[in-house]
Design a protein around this motif. Sequence first.
Motif, PDB file in Angstrom:
ATOM      1  N   ALA A  41       0.835  -1.210   0.000  1.00 11.83           N
ATOM      2  CA  ALA A  41       0.000   0.000   0.000  1.00 11.83           C
ATOM      3  C   ALA A  41       0.867   1.256   0.000  1.00 11.83           C
ATOM      4  CB  ALA A  41      -0.938  -0.003   1.205  1.00 11.83           C
ATOM      5  N   LEU A  42       1.920   1.252   0.798  1.00 10.34           N
ATOM      6  CA  LEU A  42       2.757   2.455   0.877  1.00 10.34           C
ATOM      7  C   LEU A  42       3.697   2.585  -0.321  1.00 10.34           C
ATOM      8  CD1 LEU A  42       3.645   2.792   4.669  1.00 10.34           C
ATOM      9  CD2 LEU A  42       1.739   3.793   3.386  1.00 10.34           C
ATOM     10  N   TYR A  44       2.986   2.734  -3.180  1.00 13.52           N
ATOM     11  CA  TYR A  44       2.368   3.655  -4.144  1.00 13.52           C
ATOM     12  C   TYR A  44       3.141   4.977  -4.190  1.00 13.52           C
ATOM     13  CZ  TYR A  44      -1.260   6.698  -6.168  1.00 13.52           C
ATOM     14  OH  TYR A  44      -1.949   7.585  -6.939  1.00 13.52           O
ATOM     15  N   ARG A  45       3.808   5.320  -3.124  1.00 12.24           N
ATOM     16  CA  ARG A  45       4.604   6.546  -3.045  1.00 12.24           C
ATOM     17  C   ARG A  45       6.034   6.174  -2.639  1.00 12.24           C
ATOM     18  NH1 ARG A  45       1.752  11.505  -2.014  1.00 12.24           N
ATOM     19  NH2 ARG A  45      -0.174  11.401  -3.259  1.00 12.24           N
TER      20      ARG A  45
ATOM     21  N   TRP B 157      -4.497  11.837  -0.366  1.00 12.67           N
ATOM     22  CA  TRP B 157      -3.325  11.188   0.241  1.00 12.67           C
ATOM     23  C   TRP B 157      -2.379  12.241   0.807  1.00 12.67           C
ATOM     24  CZ3 TRP B 157      -1.205   5.861  -0.331  1.00 12.67           C
ATOM     25  CH2 TRP B 157       0.091   5.749   0.155  1.00 12.67           C
TER      26      TRP B 157
END
Lengths: 193, 193, 193, 193, 193, 193
Positions: A41-42, A44-45, B157
């Motif tokens: 999930a993290l 993504y960045r 986000w």
Amino acid sequence: MTQPPISRFPVPSIESLPSDIKERILAVQEKSGFVPNVFLALAYRPDEFRAFFAYNDAVMEKDSGLSKTEREMIVVATSATNQCHYCVISHGAVLRIRAKNPLIADQIANNYRKADIGPRQRAMLDFAIKVCLNAQATSTQDFETLRSHGFSDDDIWDIAAIAGFFALSNRMASVAEIRPNDEFYMMGRMPKS
Amino acid sequence: MTQPPISRFPVPSIESLPSDIKERILAVQEKSGFVPNVFLALAYRPDEFRAFFAYNDAVMEKDSGLSKTEREMIVVATSATNQCHYCVISHGAVLRIRAKNPLIADQIANNYRKADIGPRQRAMLDFAIKVCLNAQATSTQDFETLRSHGFSDDDIWDIAAIAGFFALSNRMASVAEIRPNDEFYMMGRMPKS
Amino acid sequence: MTQPPISRFPVPSIESLPSDIKERILAVQEKSGFVPNVFLALAYRPDEFRAFFAYNDAVMEKDSGLSKTEREMIVVATSATNQCHYCVISHGAVLRIRAKNPLIADQIANNYRKADIGPRQRAMLDFAIKVCLNAQATSTQDFETLRSHGFSDDDIWDIAAIAGFFALSNRMASVAEIRPNDEFYMMGRMPKS
Amino acid sequence: MTQPPISRFPVPSIESLPSDIKERILAVQEKSGFVPNVFLALAYRPDEFRAFFAYNDAVMEKDSGLSKTEREMIVVATSATNQCHYCVISHGAVLRIRAKNPLIADQIANNYRKADIGPRQRAMLDFAIKVCLNAQATSTQDFETLRSHGFSDDDIWDIAAIAGFFALSNRMASVAEIRPNDEFYMMGRMPKS
Amino acid sequence: MTQPPISRFPVPSIESLPSDIKERILAVQEKSGFVPNVFLALAYRPDEFRAFFAYNDAVMEKDSGLSKTEREMIVVATSATNQCHYCVISHGAVLRIRAKNPLIADQIANNYRKADIGPRQRAMLDFAIKVCLNAQATSTQDFETLRSHGFSDDDIWDIAAIAGFFALSNRMASVAEIRPNDEFYMMGRMPKS
Amino acid sequence: MTQPPISRFPVPSIESLPSDIKERILAVQEKSGFVPNVFLALAYRPDEFRAFFAYNDAVMEKDSGLSKTEREMIVVATSATNQCHYCVISHGAVLRIRAKNPLIADQIANNYRKADIGPRQRAMLDFAIKVCLNAQATSTQDFETLRSHGFSDDDIWDIAAIAGFFALSNRMASVAEIRPNDEFYMMGRMPKS
């Protein structure tokens, strides 16, 4: 039945990730037998991912006056206060394993004041919860109480840093609705034979 | 009169620091004319320092759907909610400069609901404060409200990541009692001639 | 750009006011160089105006065991707790001037527990905040704590009366959205040459 | 049995008071048959006494879009929220008399949401309680809700002013522990024959 | 004028009830001169009625280290905290009668900290309110405080059981909006001649 | 290692108990394979024991518009809000078994808003939590929301009664520090083969 999504945001495929992130994820998978969803999930960045896990390693993995079990207690107690699904379920599993105690994580997640812990750990968690909920009111008196239980000032920094880091972590996991892997629920509940 | 300490914890001399940290601090000093105390206070823990500023750069410095002024608004609003001296005083200064507005930081620090902002920024700060205080209750409804004000999911986000990162930052600064430099109080209050 | 309104309610012209109110306003203007907006906003109701400023004078202007600086500290701390734009910005200016200290108002507005004040003023503000938030729980114990810091019972009345009067003042200013004059933001921030 | 004191602070004798205050107190005694303790307790500070009752008269006694019964409802509801003995017991008596209803004061003091009132008065008390507890969050939306129930902007000012004035009054009465006269408890409970 | 309903839910006629319930209700009517509405409202569910009043009798009617007056004080203080119309009005009446004191119920309902009670009863109510609002934080320290005021462990159980039982009772009465009988408001306010 | 006590209060031996209570306990032991500690802890007070379990049976065991799984969801959600060790651990086990779902109890205990439940159950738990925390504010609007999800008024009573009964149960278990049996932690976590 279809699996619910693991995040409100897009989840990259492992193959598409920068090589340093891919390597970290594959190393975790190797060790745990599955990829904890927070990594996907993290990712993504990528820049936030790198900083996040660098912070995590700095406060959770280094040698310290706090045992690894105590650090996981802080994570579970503060994450439960913040009602963070991902962190309570996943770190609850780690706490059971670290403490070799199948009961302690559920006790601390529910109400650390009534858990099977001693006065040192009770003082540690009282301070962690104050940092979690009311850091602006921390004072010299809190430092003195902790010192009377044998904590050094470096230990106090560590308690605050863990509670602080999970203040960030819990908020991201709750907003993104990162789903704990099903594997975590059973980990550490059975004696190893 | 003696200057009050800038942290409850030991503060390293710049000379004693690892070279990457020393370089970062000297670069900030070059740009600002002084060393913001948070750099010195956090340098006590080099690994945490590196991760902290890597996170900061990732959420505050990159290109994004949020303007730099909006990002500073989120910092000031959430840090005021957490009553964090260092972050409100120092980022208040940055907000005044970014917004070219000598009033906005004090307004947002006191009560963003009554500040001179429009409906988009009001919705942004409503969500940031929810992440700050009650992230566990964020929901699809919040995402829909933000989208109706033109925020993309990537923007959402970002709002959460900034509010989350300062949840950490505020807690460390409050526990360590990091003192804002006197210079911050006046920055951005006078029109540049 | 048009100036935002200074109140949600109609604002009378100075000329239209009863002579006693007009005189008071002109005297303030003479002294300050501008008319603080609270005078214009409250003049909408002449009888309430008269009672309001009579109360203000009785608790803020007379000789007392509390210094004028201490009285302004109480106003800023309780008004910040109530998130009142007008009172924090305007009395913050007065506090800077009274204390000859450009930092103290922002510190107390943000978090009086971490401000540059001594134990006497800390005890005074602890009690003022208790009156602000939880007057129903005040007790003999509070009186004893204050007496141990050298406050007389008359001083305790004064602390309560100031916190009480601004409980009223903050509520009216927040509901009416009385706008602090721009002049207040910079007052007392620069050393007089 | 000795009577408990009526205030934590010294209570002046009526004879010793300035003549305007003595006259006001004797007039109340003439009308009510006894001297309500708040008059004696506050007379300890004559200037504050004068301002206090001038404010009281301005918001409670003048002609207004709110009936006298409605104004007393606001006093009882907000004073109960602030757990103020003196104001709930004494204004509860006045409310019973004004409303010619022996039940309404106890209902509103306990939980105005379940009291025998209609939607207009419910909206009025919802706003009064918001002013009491969270005035900083009042907004245009609140004004619109009140207007939809037929309240003018002047009425809204009145609701806020009453809730604000009793924010002050409740705090002084709680800190000074002003004791309600025994007479108030029974007033308005029996039908007049 | 039509009488408002006594419950949000259907109210059975006394004739239609099972005989044990009918007998209990008629006995109460015989003793009190009217049927308290809680009996009719809860009789909608006979099994719950029986368990409810069995619990009530077990904690309120048996011999105990707490006097009947003290038990009613606990009911009134905790029910007021929960803003329960039915329980405060009806048990307020019982408390006035048990204590032979027409003032005590209104005092405790409003703010037990300022009521005419001694240190033993103050400690009892402090603990009852903690059970009411924050039972999860009760601790050995609370037991020690109560013991220092002469309460046995059995007494402490009783305080908790009464506060706990009315936690249930208040919630049912508030959701069902059970209306206190008009008779309760005046009971115990006049000296018996 | 010695086993920690199962209650702060004396725990009777099964043999010493009145025969009806002994029979109930032996029947539970027969069915479950162990005696849940709440039976032993509450048996210290036989009359309260009988009323407690009669209430429990009336709200948890009878036929109803709520499924047994839904009733356990209410217990787990409200008991977690009250941080009750015994009720969350023991009823978490029952919920896993009733729902044939090893994840659902931990999800609901942590944060029911993010659990794998549908809109009907979400509305049910929203109302149960309101009864748990703020029953005094329940209103017609809550009834309408629940009806729109298909709940009858009888179902609404049931939700309130379960939340109310565990308001009592949680308080007794927290004050008495009733210890959940170790067996509960693992129950329902493994698929039956």
